[in-house]
Design a protein around this motif. Structure first.
Motif, PDB file in Angstrom:
ATOM      1  N   ALA A  38       0.811  -1.218   0.000  1.00 34.43           N
ATOM      2  CA  ALA A  38       0.000   0.000   0.000  1.00 34.43           C
ATOM      3  C   ALA A  38       0.849   1.274   0.000  1.00 34.43           C
ATOM      4  O   ALA A  38       0.434   2.297  -0.545  1.00 34.43           O
ATOM      5  N   ASN A  39       2.022   1.221   0.602  1.00 32.58           N
ATOM      6  CA  ASN A  39       2.882   2.408   0.696  1.00 32.58           C
ATOM      7  C   ASN A  39       4.087   2.374  -0.240  1.00 32.58           C
ATOM      8  O   ASN A  39       4.875   3.314  -0.261  1.00 32.58           O
ATOM      9  N   ILE A  51       7.053 -10.242  -5.637  1.00 28.30           N
ATOM     10  CA  ILE A  51       6.579 -11.430  -6.339  1.00 28.30           C
ATOM     11  C   ILE A  51       5.643 -11.027  -7.479  1.00 28.30           C
ATOM     12  O   ILE A  51       5.133  -9.911  -7.515  1.00 28.30           O
ATOM     13  N   LYS A  52       5.417 -11.956  -8.390  1.00 24.61           N
ATOM     14  CA  LYS A  52       4.621 -11.695  -9.596  1.00 24.61           C
ATOM     15  C   LYS A  52       3.217 -11.191  -9.277  1.00 24.61           C
ATOM     16  O   LYS A  52       2.718 -10.282  -9.932  1.00 24.61           O
ATOM     17  N   GLN A  57       0.446  -5.268 -10.137  1.00 25.23           N
ATOM     18  CA  GLN A  57      -0.415  -4.212  -9.624  1.00 25.23           C
ATOM     19  C   GLN A  57       0.279  -2.847  -9.533  1.00 25.23           C
ATOM     20  O   GLN A  57      -0.357  -1.858  -9.185  1.00 25.23           O
ATOM     21  N   PHE A  58       1.571  -2.799  -9.844  1.00 28.43           N
ATOM     22  CA  PHE A  58       2.305  -1.534  -9.809  1.00 28.43           C
ATOM     23  C   PHE A  58       1.985  -0.697 -11.046  1.00 28.43           C
ATOM     24  O   PHE A  58       1.720  -1.252 -12.113  1.00 28.43           O
ATOM     25  N   HIS A  63       9.702   0.369 -12.003  1.00 37.27           N
ATOM     26  CA  HIS A  63      10.582  -0.735 -12.394  1.00 37.27           C
ATOM     27  C   HIS A  63      10.457  -1.815 -11.313  1.00 37.27           C
ATOM     28  O   HIS A  63      10.838  -1.578 -10.168  1.00 37.27           O
ATOM     29  N   VAL A  64       9.918  -2.982 -11.709  1.00 37.00           N
ATOM     30  CA  VAL A  64       9.609  -4.020 -10.735  1.00 37.00           C
ATOM     31  C   VAL A  64      10.196  -5.370 -11.146  1.00 37.00           C
ATOM     32  O   VAL A  64       9.567  -6.138 -11.868  1.00 37.00           O
ATOM     33  N   PRO A  65      11.422  -5.684 -10.689  1.00 37.13           N
ATOM     34  CA  PRO A  65      11.954  -7.029 -10.912  1.00 37.13           C
ATOM     35  C   PRO A  65      11.163  -8.025 -10.068  1.00 37.13           C
ATOM     36  O   PRO A  65      10.800  -7.739  -8.928  1.00 37.13           O
TER      37      PRO A  65
END
Length: 75
Positions: A38-39, A51-52, A57-58, A63-65
């Motif tokens: 949430a933050n 995790i996937k 949801q980002f 940038h989300v590895p």
């Protein structure tokens, strides 16, 4: 860099410790901290490691590895 889980307490903290170890081993200087989903975006990090299920949801600009496990360093 932020490691992200649902509550920001247990899983993301374990992931943060593993990410710190990996960065140290590779000689990469990084500010790594855990945060709840949430933050997370409000933390304004270069990377949000999670995790996937949460990565999808980002917002697109983040940038989300994706990791397969919060606990296992190799994953």
């Amino acid at each position: 860099m932020r490691t992200v889980c649902g509550n920001g307490i247990g899983s993301s903290l374990m992931a943060a410790n593993n990410v710190k170890k990996i960065c140290d081993e590779l000689g990469i200087k990084a500010d790594v901290a855990s945060v709840d989903f949430a933050n997370a975006v409000g933390e304004k990090a270069d990377l949000y490691v999670t995790i996937k299920e949460l990565a999808n949801q980002f917002p697109a600009h983040c940038h989300v590895p994706i990791i397969r496990s919060y606990v296992h360093k190799a994953k």
